[in-house]
Design a protein around this motif. Structure first.
Motif, PDB file in Angstrom:
ATOM      1  N   GLU A  33      -0.316  -4.590  -5.420  1.00  0.00           N
ATOM      2  CA  GLU A  33      -0.429  -3.484  -4.465  1.00  0.00           C
ATOM      3  C   GLU A  33       0.739  -3.525  -3.492  1.00  0.00           C
ATOM      4  N   ILE A  34       1.369  -2.382  -3.285  1.00  0.00           N
ATOM      5  CA  ILE A  34       2.535  -2.333  -2.411  1.00  0.00           C
ATOM      6  C   ILE A  34       2.089  -2.084  -0.968  1.00  0.00           C
ATOM      7  N   VAL A  35       2.708  -2.823  -0.043  1.00  0.00           N
ATOM      8  CA  VAL A  35       2.347  -2.819   1.377  1.00  0.00           C
ATOM      9  C   VAL A  35       3.606  -2.535   2.191  1.00  0.00           C
ATOM     10  N   PHE A  36       3.498  -1.678   3.211  1.00  0.00           N
ATOM     11  CA  PHE A  36       4.667  -1.316   4.020  1.00  0.00           C
ATOM     12  C   PHE A  36       4.440  -1.611   5.496  1.00  0.00           C
ATOM     13  N   THR A  37       5.503  -2.081   6.149  1.00  0.00           N
ATOM     14  CA  THR A  37       5.554  -2.190   7.599  1.00  0.00           C
ATOM     15  C   THR A  37       6.701  -1.316   8.086  1.00  0.00           C
ATOM     16  N   THR A  38       6.411  -0.394   8.993  1.00  0.00           N
ATOM     17  CA  THR A  38       7.475   0.455   9.541  1.00  0.00           C
ATOM     18  C   THR A  38       8.178  -0.307  10.665  1.00  0.00           C
ATOM     19  N   ILE A  39       9.507  -0.255  10.699  1.00  0.00           N
ATOM     20  CA  ILE A  39      10.241  -1.012  11.717  1.00  0.00           C
ATOM     21  C   ILE A  39      11.125  -0.135  12.603  1.00  0.00           C
ATOM     22  N   THR A  40      11.021   1.195  12.432  1.00  0.00           N
ATOM     23  CA  THR A  40      11.789   2.095  13.312  1.00  0.00           C
ATOM     24  C   THR A  40      10.918   3.204  13.898  1.00  0.00           C
ATOM     25  N   LYS A  41       9.703   3.376  13.410  1.00  0.00           N
ATOM     26  CA  LYS A  41       8.869   4.478  13.895  1.00  0.00           C
ATOM     27  C   LYS A  41       8.444   4.244  15.341  1.00  0.00           C
ATOM     28  N   GLU A  42       8.449   5.319  16.104  1.00  0.00           N
ATOM     29  CA  GLU A  42       8.111   5.229  17.521  1.00  0.00           C
ATOM     30  C   GLU A  42       6.686   5.699  17.812  1.00  0.00           C
ATOM     31  N   ALA A  43       6.293   6.854  17.281  1.00  0.00           N
ATOM     32  CA  ALA A  43       4.994   7.427  17.635  1.00  0.00           C
ATOM     33  C   ALA A  43       3.839   6.609  17.072  1.00  0.00           C
ATOM     34  N   ILE A  44       3.893   6.332  15.782  1.00  0.00           N
ATOM     35  CA  ILE A  44       2.844   5.517  15.159  1.00  0.00           C
ATOM     36  C   ILE A  44       3.496   4.448  14.275  1.00  0.00           C
ATOM     37  N   PRO A  45       3.919   3.333  14.859  1.00  0.00           N
ATOM     38  CA  PRO A  45       4.369   2.213  14.028  1.00  0.00           C
ATOM     39  C   PRO A  45       3.147   1.677  13.283  1.00  0.00           C
ATOM     40  N   ILE A  46       3.357   1.197  12.071  1.00  0.00           N
ATOM     41  CA  ILE A  46       2.217   0.700  11.310  1.00  0.00           C
ATOM     42  C   ILE A  46       2.575  -0.646  10.681  1.00  0.00           C
ATOM     43  N   ILE A  47       1.680  -1.599  10.817  1.00  0.00           N
ATOM     44  CA  ILE A  47       1.918  -2.975  10.389  1.00  0.00           C
ATOM     45  C   ILE A  47       1.161  -3.267   9.095  1.00  0.00           C
ATOM     46  N   ARG A  48       1.904  -3.656   8.080  1.00  0.00           N
ATOM     47  CA  ARG A  48       1.328  -4.108   6.804  1.00  0.00           C
ATOM     48  C   ARG A  48       0.278  -3.112   6.287  1.00  0.00           C
ATOM     49  N   TYR A  49       0.719  -1.890   6.053  1.00  0.00           N
ATOM     50  CA  TYR A  49      -0.192  -0.842   5.603  1.00  0.00           C
ATOM     51  C   TYR A  49      -0.491  -0.987   4.116  1.00  0.00           C
ATOM     52  N   ARG A  50      -1.756  -1.106   3.793  1.00  0.00           N
ATOM     53  CA  ARG A  50      -2.191  -1.232   2.394  1.00  0.00           C
ATOM     54  C   ARG A  50      -2.259   0.154   1.764  1.00  0.00           C
ATOM     55  N   THR A  51      -1.354   0.403   0.831  1.00  0.00           N
ATOM     56  CA  THR A  51      -1.244   1.729   0.228  1.00  0.00           C
ATOM     57  C   THR A  51      -2.260   1.965  -0.874  1.00  0.00           C
ATOM     58  N   ARG A  52      -2.751   0.893  -1.499  1.00  0.00           N
ATOM     59  CA  ARG A  52      -3.611   0.933  -2.697  1.00  0.00           C
ATOM     60  C   ARG A  52      -2.838   1.315  -3.950  1.00  0.00           C
TER      61      ARG A  52
END
Length: 432
Positions: free
Chosen positions: A282-301
């Motif tokens: 399963e691929i997981v993303f962490t946003t590192i430049t987003k300002e409004a809603i940064p998201i940590i280790r998002y489980r995409t499924r």
């Protein structure tokens, strides 16, 4: 063509240094401004000071779609609402939608990522892009629109649907590139045939397709019917929208992940353990430049695999293979894990079947059943019933041999199954 050579060709050491710097900043930001993350980090005994290397990312908790729903509508925002210039929301099949916001800088970054996407597909200044992704709360339409404009292309903001008009506009306006879901591209082909228009006679040279999983067999069918190059893109509303990853025209072998904006991991969907590069999970993303809603280790499924080998296009970002399925779209039929894309591959590789199909799952006498409805060419229905029966039995054997599940195949005439103007509904699960 590479849009942003400075970042898209970063050496590994420079990219890792940039990612770590941005990761530290974003962790500090969410800890200070998002009560959800501060509470979750404290539960894990983690503070921003604990993030000293990229591997420390694994210490942080995952974020799920349910977390966003639980904090509906604005509980995940990391900036005051007066700094939010755009709000989108995913439709969501159950419960409340997931809400995402963008600052002015977020919109600029998003446009940059989509400019990279279209540039990698060969779209350039002077091209005419027919954007048939949906506009509105869905992130696809406006995300693609801003990127194409930044690139310098002329954008036709036609959105999805109204297929006859789509064909007319394509012909009259001299469309050279189209963006939509791959299933809608095949629907447009059928409409063009009905209108007596051969898409091969139009100046369209490339299609930028995404928003739903599709196989290489479907890619070949689109390319043959349209006489274009078909490239894949990947995105999620929760991460930014389209623009997370994209194929390059040179290779068409995996989608380049914009790693200067997102840190990517592959995990075991059952245990959450990080898997090595090259292994499927399963691929997981962490946003590192987003300002409004940064998201940590998002489980995409989403299930896929990462590719680290250099690409001949010159980009140095890691690539992800086509998504083979989703952990939450996965069907369990009598104990067997089945993804719609597995059955699609079998159907698309079988001569005589068309690209439209539907899977109907039910439970009869406490046993799971699977029906595969697939359209076949009109010529089949001029043959004897015996020929149709033999063909369906052959497909049933292939599904059983390759996937290990028993299915009943039902052959239907062309244009029997409902057409989608966006994401195709492939599965009807009556057990629910």
């Amino acid at each position: 063509m590479i849009w942003n050579n400075e970042f898209e060709t970063l050496p590994p050491e420079a990219l890792e240094a940039l990612q770590l710097k941005r990761l530290k900043n974003i962790v500090e930001k969410v800890y200070a401004t998002v009560p959800f993350y501060r509470k979750r980090f404290n539960e894990y005994g983690i503070t921003p000071d604990d993030i000293k290397s990229l591997s420390d990312l694994q210490k942080l908790p995952f974020t799920t779609k349910q977390d966003l729903r639980d904090n509906y509508p604005f509980g995940m925002f990391a900036v005051p609402k007066e700094q939010v210039v755009r709000i989108h929301a995913s439709s969501g099949t159950t419960g409340k939608p997931t809400v995402v916001g963008y600052t002015k800088r977020d919109i600029e970054h998003w446009a940059e990522l989509m400019a990279r996407t279209f540039s990698a597909a060969g779209v350039k200044k002077g091209d005419v892009l027919q954007n048939a992704y949906g506009y509105g709360l869905f992130t696809g339409g406006l995300g693609a629109h801003y990127g194409a404009e930044l690139l310098g292309a002329s954008v036709i903001p036609i959105s999805g649907g109204n297929s006859k008009k789509q064909i007319m506009i394509m012909k009259d306006f001299g469309t050279t590139a189209i963006s939509c879901t791959p299933s809608y591209a095949l629907s447009l082909y059928e409409v063009a045939q009905e209108e007596g228009i051969d898409l091969k006679d139009l100046p369209v040279k490339v299609g930028v397709f995404g928003a739903e999983p599709w196989t290489d067999s479907m890619r070949k069918e689109i390319e043959d019917k349209w006489d274009i190059d078909a490239v894949d893109i990947y995105g999620l509303s929760e991460v930014i929208g389209p623009g997370v990853a994209f194929e390059c025209l040179e290779a068409k072998k995996g989608m380049h992940i914009n790693e200067d904006h997102f840190i990517v991991e592959i995990i075991d969907p059952e245990t959450g353990e990080v898997k090595p590069f090259g292994e499927e999970g399963e691929i997981v993303f962490t946003t590192i430049t987003k300002e409004a809603i940064p998201i940590i280790r998002y489980r995409t499924r989403d299930i896929t695999r990462l590719i680290k080998e250099p690409c001949r296009c010159g980009r140095t970002f890691a690539r992800m293979e086509k998504v083979t399925g989703r952990t939450d779209d996965m069907m369990i039929i009598r104990g067997v894990n089945v993804f719609p894309s597995q059955i699609e591959s079998i159907l698309m590789e079988t001569k005589g079947t068309l690209s439209h199909y539907q899977l109907v799952v039910d439970r009869v006498n406490n046993l799971d059943t699977l029906e595969v409805w697939v359209e076949v060419g009109e010529e089949f229905f001029s043959d004897e019933i015996k020929v149709l029966q033999q063909f369906s039995k052959s497909l049933e054997r292939n599904i059983k041999d390759i996937i290990g599940v028993t299915a009943k195949v039902k052959l239907v005439e062309p244009k029997t199954l409902e057409r989608s103007q966006g994401k195709a509904q492939r599965v009807i699960d009556k057990r629910k």
